[in-house]
Design a protein around this motif. Structure first.
Motif, short mmCIF file in Angstrom:
data_model
loop_
_atom_site.label_atom_id
_atom_site.label_comp_id
_atom_site.label_asym_id
_atom_site.label_seq_id
_atom_site.Cartn_x
_atom_site.Cartn_y
_atom_site.Cartn_z
N MET A 13 0.84 -1.18 0.00
CA MET A 13 0.00 0.00 0.00
C MET A 13 0.89 1.24 0.00
N ILE A 14 0.54 2.20 -0.82
CA ILE A 14 1.24 3.48 -0.85
C ILE A 14 0.65 4.35 0.25
N TYR A 15 1.49 4.85 1.15
CA TYR A 15 1.02 5.70 2.24
C TYR A 15 1.02 7.18 1.83
N SER A 16 2.09 7.61 1.17
CA SER A 16 2.17 9.01 0.76
C SER A 16 3.12 9.17 -0.42
N VAL A 17 3.00 10.34 -1.06
CA VAL A 17 3.89 10.73 -2.15
C VAL A 17 4.33 12.16 -1.84
N SER A 18 5.62 12.41 -1.90
CA SER A 18 6.09 13.77 -1.69
C SER A 18 7.12 14.13 -2.74
N GLY A 19 7.16 15.41 -3.09
CA GLY A 19 8.10 15.88 -4.10
C GLY A 19 7.70 17.26 -4.57
N LYS A 20 8.30 17.69 -5.68
CA LYS A 20 8.03 19.01 -6.22
C LYS A 20 6.84 18.98 -7.17
N VAL A 21 6.04 20.03 -7.12
CA VAL A 21 4.91 20.16 -8.04
C VAL A 21 5.47 20.51 -9.41
N ALA A 22 5.20 19.65 -10.40
CA ALA A 22 5.69 19.87 -11.77
C ALA A 22 4.61 20.48 -12.66
N ALA A 23 3.34 20.22 -12.34
CA ALA A 23 2.23 20.76 -13.15
C ALA A 23 0.95 20.64 -12.35
N LYS A 24 -0.02 21.49 -12.71
CA LYS A 24 -1.36 21.42 -12.14
C LYS A 24 -2.34 21.54 -13.29
N GLY A 25 -3.43 20.79 -13.22
CA GLY A 25 -4.45 20.86 -14.25
C GLY A 25 -5.82 20.64 -13.65
N ASP A 26 -6.81 20.52 -14.50
CA ASP A 26 -8.18 20.31 -14.05
C ASP A 26 -8.33 18.89 -13.51
N GLY A 27 -8.32 18.75 -12.19
CA GLY A 27 -8.51 17.45 -11.56
C GLY A 27 -7.24 16.68 -11.27
N MET A 79 5.46 19.38 -1.88
CA MET A 79 4.15 19.01 -1.36
C MET A 79 4.15 17.54 -1.00
N LYS A 80 3.27 17.17 -0.08
CA LYS A 80 3.11 15.78 0.33
C LYS A 80 1.63 15.44 0.24
N LEU A 81 1.34 14.30 -0.37
CA LEU A 81 -0.03 13.81 -0.51
C LEU A 81 -0.15 12.45 0.17
N LEU A 110 -6.97 4.28 -6.00
CA LEU A 110 -6.06 4.91 -5.07
C LEU A 110 -6.27 6.41 -5.15
N GLY A 111 -6.69 7.03 -4.05
CA GLY A 111 -6.89 8.47 -4.01
C GLY A 111 -5.82 9.11 -3.18
N LEU A 112 -5.48 10.35 -3.51
CA LEU A 112 -4.47 11.08 -2.76
C LEU A 112 -5.00 12.45 -2.36
N ASP A 113 -4.63 12.90 -1.18
CA ASP A 113 -5.10 14.17 -0.64
C ASP A 113 -4.00 14.74 0.23
N ASP A 114 -4.03 16.05 0.45
CA ASP A 114 -2.99 16.68 1.26
C ASP A 114 -3.29 16.66 2.75
N ARG A 115 -4.38 16.03 3.17
CA ARG A 115 -4.75 15.99 4.59
C ARG A 115 -4.63 14.57 5.13
#
Length: 72
Positions: A1-15, A45-47, A60-65
């Motif tokens: 199971m993936i607990y979290s992903v952290s790194g640099k934001v490379a792009a943002k888009g719709d969704g 950022m960490k998700l 698999l869903g990811l959120d910052d909280r």
């Protein structure tokens, strides 16, 4: 199971947000609130993840909280 992903934001888009972690660009589907709260490009950022199990899929869903971390 993936607990979290952290790194640099490379792009943002719709969704989605693309997070570069360990040389991989991970396109992460997430909600508008998480996207709008994400740092500017190249910001760190960490998700946190949660796994939604359905009869016909594993999602698999990811959120910052971290308090949203849950298994269904």
């Amino acid at each position: 199971m993936i607990y979290s992903v952290s790194g640099k934001v490379a792009a943002k888009g719709d969704g989605f947000i693309v997070v570069e972690a360990a040389g991989l660009g991970l396109k992460v589907a997430t909600n508008r609130k998480t996207i709008s709260g994400a740092p500017a490009l190249s910001g760190e950022m960490k998700l946190y993840s949660h796994l939604h199990v359905r009869e016909d899929a594993l999602e698999l869903g990811l959120d910052d909280r971290p308090h949203l971390l849950r298994l269904h």
